[in-house]
Design a protein around this motif. Structure first.
Motif, PDB file in Angstrom:
ATOM      1  N   LEU A 200       0.841  -1.195   0.000  1.00  0.00           N
ATOM      2  CA  LEU A 200       0.000   0.000   0.000  1.00  0.00           C
ATOM      3  C   LEU A 200       0.876   1.244   0.000  1.00  0.00           C
ATOM      4  CD1 LEU A 200      -2.547  -1.058   2.786  1.00  0.00           C
ATOM      5  CD2 LEU A 200      -2.831  -1.294   0.309  1.00  0.00           C
ATOM      6  N   THR A 201       0.630   2.140  -0.943  1.00  0.00           N
ATOM      7  CA  THR A 201       1.349   3.408  -0.986  1.00  0.00           C
ATOM      8  C   THR A 201       0.341   4.547  -0.949  1.00  0.00           C
ATOM      9  OG1 THR A 201       3.231   2.514  -2.213  1.00  0.00           O
ATOM     10  CG2 THR A 201       2.882   4.889  -2.326  1.00  0.00           C
ATOM     11  N   SER A 202       0.449   5.382   0.071  1.00  0.00           N
ATOM     12  CA  SER A 202      -0.458   6.518   0.242  1.00  0.00           C
ATOM     13  C   SER A 202       0.264   7.819  -0.075  1.00  0.00           C
ATOM     14  CB  SER A 202      -0.982   6.563   1.682  1.00  0.00           C
ATOM     15  OG  SER A 202      -1.663   5.367   2.015  1.00  0.00           O
ATOM     16  N   MET A 203      -0.489   8.797  -0.544  1.00  0.00           N
ATOM     17  CA  MET A 203       0.060  10.137  -0.751  1.00  0.00           C
ATOM     18  C   MET A 203      -0.141  10.911   0.537  1.00  0.00           C
ATOM     19  SD  MET A 203      -0.759  12.919  -3.732  1.00  0.00           S
ATOM     20  CE  MET A 203       0.100  14.497  -3.778  1.00  0.00           C
ATOM     21  N   LEU A 204       0.950  11.213   1.212  1.00  0.00           N
ATOM     22  CA  LEU A 204       0.836  11.827   2.527  1.00  0.00           C
ATOM     23  C   LEU A 204       0.323  13.265   2.434  1.00  0.00           C
ATOM     24  CD1 LEU A 204       3.505  13.860   2.835  1.00  0.00           C
ATOM     25  CD2 LEU A 204       4.670  11.669   3.123  1.00  0.00           C
ATOM     26  N   GLY A 205      -0.424  13.653   3.456  1.00  0.00           N
ATOM     27  CA  GLY A 205      -0.940  15.014   3.521  1.00  0.00           C
ATOM     28  C   GLY A 205      -1.986  15.306   2.468  1.00  0.00           C
ATOM     29  N   VAL A 206      -1.935  16.524   1.936  1.00  0.00           N
ATOM     30  CA  VAL A 206      -2.906  16.972   0.941  1.00  0.00           C
ATOM     31  C   VAL A 206      -2.664  16.243  -0.376  1.00  0.00           C
ATOM     32  CG1 VAL A 206      -3.762  18.945  -0.369  1.00  0.00           C
ATOM     33  CG2 VAL A 206      -3.112  19.231   2.035  1.00  0.00           C
ATOM     34  N   ASN A 207      -3.704  15.593  -0.893  1.00  0.00           N
ATOM     35  CA  ASN A 207      -3.612  14.876  -2.162  1.00  0.00           C
ATOM     36  C   ASN A 207      -3.895  15.815  -3.334  1.00  0.00           C
ATOM     37  OD1 ASN A 207      -4.283  11.348  -1.877  1.00  0.00           O
ATOM     38  ND2 ASN A 207      -3.402  12.670  -0.328  1.00  0.00           N
ATOM     39  N   ASP A 208      -3.741  15.291  -4.545  1.00  0.00           N
ATOM     40  CA  ASP A 208      -3.959  16.104  -5.741  1.00  0.00           C
ATOM     41  C   ASP A 208      -5.428  16.443  -5.958  1.00  0.00           C
ATOM     42  OD1 ASP A 208      -1.228  16.153  -6.548  1.00  0.00           O
ATOM     43  OD2 ASP A 208      -1.433  14.111  -7.298  1.00  0.00           O
ATOM     44  N   VAL A 209      -6.317  15.616  -5.412  1.00  0.00           N
ATOM     45  CA  VAL A 209      -7.752  15.837  -5.565  1.00  0.00           C
ATOM     46  C   VAL A 209      -8.260  16.668  -4.393  1.00  0.00           C
ATOM     47  CG1 VAL A 209     -10.016  14.732  -5.679  1.00  0.00           C
ATOM     48  CG2 VAL A 209      -8.060  13.692  -6.845  1.00  0.00           C
ATOM     49  N   ALA A 210      -8.975  17.726  -4.690  1.00  0.00           N
ATOM     50  CA  ALA A 210      -9.489  18.614  -3.650  1.00  0.00           C
ATOM     51  C   ALA A 210     -10.340  17.840  -2.650  1.00  0.00           C
ATOM     52  CB  ALA A 210     -10.315  19.732  -4.280  1.00  0.00           C
ATOM     53  N   GLY A 211     -10.110  18.101  -1.372  1.00  0.00           N
ATOM     54  CA  GLY A 211     -10.890  17.454  -0.326  1.00  0.00           C
ATOM     55  C   GLY A 211     -10.272  16.191   0.226  1.00  0.00           C
ATOM     56  N   GLU A 212      -9.212  15.699  -0.412  1.00  0.00           N
ATOM     57  CA  GLU A 212      -8.556  14.475   0.055  1.00  0.00           C
ATOM     58  C   GLU A 212      -7.286  14.837   0.826  1.00  0.00           C
ATOM     59  OE1 GLU A 212      -7.835  11.512  -2.880  1.00  0.00           O
ATOM     60  OE2 GLU A 212      -9.884  11.501  -3.638  1.00  0.00           O
ATOM     61  N   THR A 213      -7.268  14.524   2.118  1.00  0.00           N
ATOM     62  CA  THR A 213      -6.089  14.766   2.952  1.00  0.00           C
ATOM     63  C   THR A 213      -5.808  13.523   3.779  1.00  0.00           C
ATOM     64  OG1 THR A 213      -6.519  17.149   3.093  1.00  0.00           O
ATOM     65  CG2 THR A 213      -5.047  16.191   4.743  1.00  0.00           C
ATOM     66  N   PHE A 214      -4.630  12.969   3.601  1.00  0.00           N
ATOM     67  CA  PHE A 214      -4.195  11.775   4.324  1.00  0.00           C
ATOM     68  C   PHE A 214      -3.405  12.236   5.543  1.00  0.00           C
ATOM     69  CE2 PHE A 214      -1.379   8.164   5.132  1.00  0.00           C
ATOM     70  CZ  PHE A 214      -2.240   7.083   5.012  1.00  0.00           C
ATOM     71  N   THR A 215      -3.936  11.961   6.731  1.00  0.00           N
ATOM     72  CA  THR A 215      -3.383  12.493   7.970  1.00  0.00           C
ATOM     73  C   THR A 215      -2.423  11.514   8.637  1.00  0.00           C
ATOM     74  OG1 THR A 215      -5.137  11.573   9.356  1.00  0.00           O
ATOM     75  CG2 THR A 215      -5.563  13.724   8.318  1.00  0.00           C
ATOM     76  N   LEU A 216      -1.772  11.988   9.684  1.00  0.00           N
ATOM     77  CA  LEU A 216      -0.904  11.113  10.474  1.00  0.00           C
ATOM     78  C   LEU A 216      -1.710   9.997  11.131  1.00  0.00           C
ATOM     79  CD1 LEU A 216       1.382  13.843  12.043  1.00  0.00           C
ATOM     80  CD2 LEU A 216       2.152  11.982  10.553  1.00  0.00           C
ATOM     81  N   ALA A 217      -2.932  10.303  11.543  1.00  0.00           N
ATOM     82  CA  ALA A 217      -3.793   9.263  12.110  1.00  0.00           C
ATOM     83  C   ALA A 217      -4.129   8.208  11.060  1.00  0.00           C
ATOM     84  CB  ALA A 217      -5.075   9.886  12.663  1.00  0.00           C
ATOM     85  N   ASP A 218      -4.337   8.638   9.819  1.00  0.00           N
ATOM     86  CA  ASP A 218      -4.585   7.691   8.730  1.00  0.00           C
ATOM     87  C   ASP A 218      -3.376   6.780   8.527  1.00  0.00           C
ATOM     88  OD1 ASP A 218      -7.107   8.800   8.176  1.00  0.00           O
ATOM     89  OD2 ASP A 218      -6.244  10.268   6.789  1.00  0.00           O
ATOM     90  N   ALA A 219      -2.181   7.355   8.590  1.00  0.00           N
ATOM     91  CA  ALA A 219      -0.960   6.569   8.413  1.00  0.00           C
ATOM     92  C   ALA A 219      -0.845   5.497   9.490  1.00  0.00           C
ATOM     93  CB  ALA A 219       0.260   7.481   8.435  1.00  0.00           C
ATOM     94  N   ALA A 220      -1.146   5.862  10.728  1.00  0.00           N
ATOM     95  CA  ALA A 220      -1.091   4.890  11.820  1.00  0.00           C
ATOM     96  C   ALA A 220      -2.135   3.794  11.624  1.00  0.00           C
ATOM     97  CB  ALA A 220      -1.307   5.601  13.153  1.00  0.00           C
TER      98      ALA A 220
END
Length: 224
Positions: free
Chosen positions: A150-170
């Motif tokens: 699994l590879t996530s784009m950390l923080g603010v993604n390219d698509v508006a409204g999508e933000t991958f947080t530190l809590a999401d990473a955990a």
């Protein structure tokens, strides 16, 4: 060595036959001294059936020449799983006898209709793809998890409204450990810092995450 990506022309679209393509891949691997090849196939390259078939043939040929060659594919995914083009690519590889060690899912940039919890979306994507991988490769439940990354784009993604947080990473890390997933990763390590105060709070920047964080915090959350 990673081949392909979101921009440029992938070698499978530029080489005329499988032997030439296998040789080109081999040259890059030798230059890097690597026995690992990842094929990041997305956008137009993923819908090009001719290059998909040629790539599969070339990789199979390369593995015949290099018994220790470890092959993975990096593919876009949705919370509903891999799309028909991604599944067709994996089926092509399997039909050509390619030994695929892992399918790396890009759990990011789903689209404007996905503006809720990115950690939940990543887990939904993994669960949906897990069933698909079992079917394509005919593997066991456990092997399908072990053959996934699994590879996530950390923080603010390219698509508006999508933000991958530190809590999401955990959350993703805990899920991966529970299921025995091959690895978790992020796009990208050089973004694992907080942006300057005058930076955009809504655009995905190439040099920072767009969220409040300590330097390297996502790497720590992922267990790097």
């Amino acid at each position: 060595v990673s081949f392909g990506g979101a921009s440029g022309t992938e070698l499978a679209a530029a080489c005329g036959n499988a032997s030439a393509l296998a040789a080109a891949y081999g040259t890059a691997l030798d230059a890097a001294g690597s026995t690992q090849a990842d094929f990041d196939v997305e956008g137009d390259a993923l819908t090009d059936a001719d290059s998909v078939a040629l790539r599969s043939e070339a990789i199979a040929l390369l593995q015949e020449q290099r018994d220790d060659l470890d092959v993975s594919f990096t593919l876009p995914v949705m919370p509903t799983g891999l799309d028909t083009d991604g599944l067709a690519l994996l089926a092509s590889a399997n039909d050509h006898g390619v030994r695929v060690s892992a399918v790396n899912l890009m759990t990011m940039n789903y689209g404007e209709s996905y503006a809720a919890d990115m950690g939940d979306y990543a887990l939904a994507s993994a669960k949906a793809a897990h069933s698909q991988l079992r079917k394509v490769f005919g593997t066991s439940d456990a092997d399908a998890w072990r053959g996934m990354a699994l590879t996530s784009m950390l923080g603010v993604n390219d698509v508006a409204g999508e933000t991958f947080t530190l809590a999401d990473a955990a959350e993703v890390r805990a899920f991966a450990e529970e299921k025995g997933i091959a690895w978790v990763s992020m796009w990208a390590a050089f973004r694992d810092v907080q942006c300057a105060e005058d930076a955009s709070a809504t655009d995905a920047l190439t040099t920072c995450s767009g969220v409040a964080q300590e330097d390297g915090a996502f790497g720590t959350a992922f267990g790097a």
